[in-house]
Design a protein around this motif. Structure first.
Motif, PDB file in Angstrom:
ATOM      1  N   GLY A 103      38.861  34.886  33.077  1.00 28.05           N
ATOM      2  CA  GLY A 103      38.981  35.701  34.279  1.00 28.05           C
ATOM      3  C   GLY A 103      39.076  37.190  34.003  1.00 28.05           C
ATOM      4  O   GLY A 103      39.440  37.971  34.884  1.00 28.05           O
ATOM      5  N   ALA A 104      38.731  37.597  32.785  1.00 29.63           N
ATOM      6  CA  ALA A 104      38.760  39.020  32.423  1.00 29.63           C
ATOM      7  C   ALA A 104      37.710  39.794  33.228  1.00 29.63           C
ATOM      8  O   ALA A 104      36.742  39.216  33.725  1.00 29.63           O
ATOM      9  N   PRO A 105      37.874  41.105  33.338  1.00 29.88           N
ATOM     10  CA  PRO A 105      36.930  41.897  34.142  1.00 29.88           C
ATOM     11  C   PRO A 105      35.550  42.044  33.513  1.00 29.88           C
ATOM     12  O   PRO A 105      34.588  42.377  34.208  1.00 29.88           O
ATOM     13  N   ARG A 106      35.429  41.785  32.201  1.00 28.74           N
ATOM     14  CA  ARG A 106      34.132  41.930  31.523  1.00 28.74           C
ATOM     15  C   ARG A 106      33.660  40.577  31.015  1.00 28.74           C
ATOM     16  O   ARG A 106      34.465  39.702  30.663  1.00 28.74           O
ATOM     17  N   GLN A 146      37.918  32.566  38.373  1.00 26.33           N
ATOM     18  CA  GLN A 146      37.054  33.333  39.260  1.00 26.33           C
ATOM     19  C   GLN A 146      37.877  34.200  40.216  1.00 26.33           C
ATOM     20  O   GLN A 146      37.488  35.336  40.537  1.00 26.33           O
ATOM     21  N   ALA A 147      39.015  33.687  40.653  1.00 23.97           N
ATOM     22  CA  ALA A 147      39.854  34.436  41.581  1.00 23.97           C
ATOM     23  C   ALA A 147      40.481  35.672  40.935  1.00 23.97           C
ATOM     24  O   ALA A 147      40.867  36.614  41.633  1.00 23.97           O
ATOM     25  N   LYS A 148      40.546  35.678  39.616  1.00 26.58           N
ATOM     26  CA  LYS A 148      41.173  36.797  38.910  1.00 26.58           C
ATOM     27  C   LYS A 148      40.235  37.971  38.682  1.00 26.58           C
ATOM     28  O   LYS A 148      40.675  39.044  38.262  1.00 26.58           O
ATOM     29  N   THR A 149      38.939  37.810  38.926  1.00 22.45           N
ATOM     30  CA  THR A 149      37.974  38.848  38.587  1.00 22.45           C
ATOM     31  C   THR A 149      36.995  39.106  39.728  1.00 22.45           C
ATOM     32  O   THR A 149      36.713  38.202  40.522  1.00 22.45           O
ATOM     33  N   ASP A 150      36.491  40.328  39.795  1.00 25.03           N
ATOM     34  CA  ASP A 150      35.488  40.660  40.801  1.00 25.03           C
ATOM     35  C   ASP A 150      34.082  40.249  40.383  1.00 25.03           C
ATOM     36  O   ASP A 150      33.173  40.174  41.209  1.00 25.03           O
TER      37      ASP A 150
END
Length: 284
Positions: A65-68, A121-125
């Motif tokens: 769920g990291a941003p990258r 999925q909920a943790k990242t845009d």
């Protein structure tokens, strides 16, 4: 820069035919080797996967769920030809990042099997990618990570044992409500894999042994009969799993029946066949 955790998992995976403990214990795991996006240097990463039937498996670039996106994903986007190790086979594959509609279907299937993917999925845009790895066609026998036919046979058998254990656990955890789509795929992939393995034995190993060790004939005859019985059990499991209103309890019963008879067959085959394989290898 080498990741100490990954390096330990990779070493354990390769030393134990795909079996690992700790965080990845009991998971479907492959080693994925990609080429660095900028450097072209090979990088190997342990990743979880899902069977997709046929000639491909699915991997999910969640990065927790990291941003990258994870490095391995960026690498395969730049260089889609990858190497896959599953503990038994090592093969080249083409990586295809699934387009949105198919990606959404496959991701939903993964979430049904493990709700943790939805949490990532909920943790990242970013939309977490799903990648299909399709094995490249290859002439001749597959590349098995073994030094002898006997070792290869045991590795393949152990892989089937692990997969049956996983499927039984998944059926048990599914509950009585319904049979998930990914679980259906897992069962059908196992059935096809066992069918292919037994067909390969009857077309390859058995004739070779019959030619080199005539005294093995009674053993080979019995194993052929056992293959027929396992084929009947596989057909019944396929039928039950493919039913529109598949009952998880019935599936579990068929998995238990297959597990019991297949384990007896695999053990008997190893006890009877491996000595002949060792003798045949020594005389070739």
């Amino acid at each position: 820069m080498p990741n100490p955790f990954n390096e330990q998992v990779i070493e354990e995976f390769r030393a134990n035919g795909g079996r690992v403990g700790g965080y990845f214990e009991g998971a479907r795991l492959i080693l994925l080797t990609t080429l660095g996006a900028r450097t072209g240097t090979p990088h190997t990463t342990p990743v979880g996967y899902y069977p997709d039937g046929g000639e491909r498996v699915l991997v999910i670039a969640s990065a927790g769920g990291a941003p990258r996106h994870p490095d391995w994903f960026r690498n395969l986007v730049a260089h889609p030809r990858v190497t896959v190790e599953d503990g038994v086979f090592r093969y080249e594959a083409d990586a295809l990042v699934l387009e949105r509609a198919e990606r959404d279907r496959m991701f939903a299937r993964a979430v049904e099997a493990d709700p943790g993917w939805a949490e990532y999925q909920a943790k990242t845009d970013r939309v977490i990618p799903v990648v299909a790895l399709r094995a490249l066609p290859k002439d001749g026998p597959p590349n098995i990570e073994a030094d002898s036919m006997a070792e290869a046979l045991k590795l393949v058998h152990d892989a089937f044992r692990r997969e049956l254990t996983l499927i039984r656990k998944e059926v048990t955890e599914q509950g009585a409500a319904s049979l998930g789509a990914q679980l259906r795929v897992n069962c059908l992939t196992l059935c096809q894999g066992l069918h292919n393995h037994h067909t390969g034995e009857e077309l390859g190993i058995f004739p070779m042994l019959a030619g080199h060790r005539p005294e093995a004939a009674p053993v080979l005859d019995r194993l052929r009969h056992e293959h027929e019985r396992i084929a009947e059990l596989l057909d019944e499991l396929r039928r039950v799993v493919a039913a529109e209103d598949a009952d998880p309890g019935r599936v579990l019963s068929e998995v238990d029946r297959l597990t019991s008879e297949l384990e007896a067959h695999l053990t008997h085959e190893e006890e009877q066949l491996i000595p002949f394989l060792d003798l045949a290898g020594a005389t070739r």
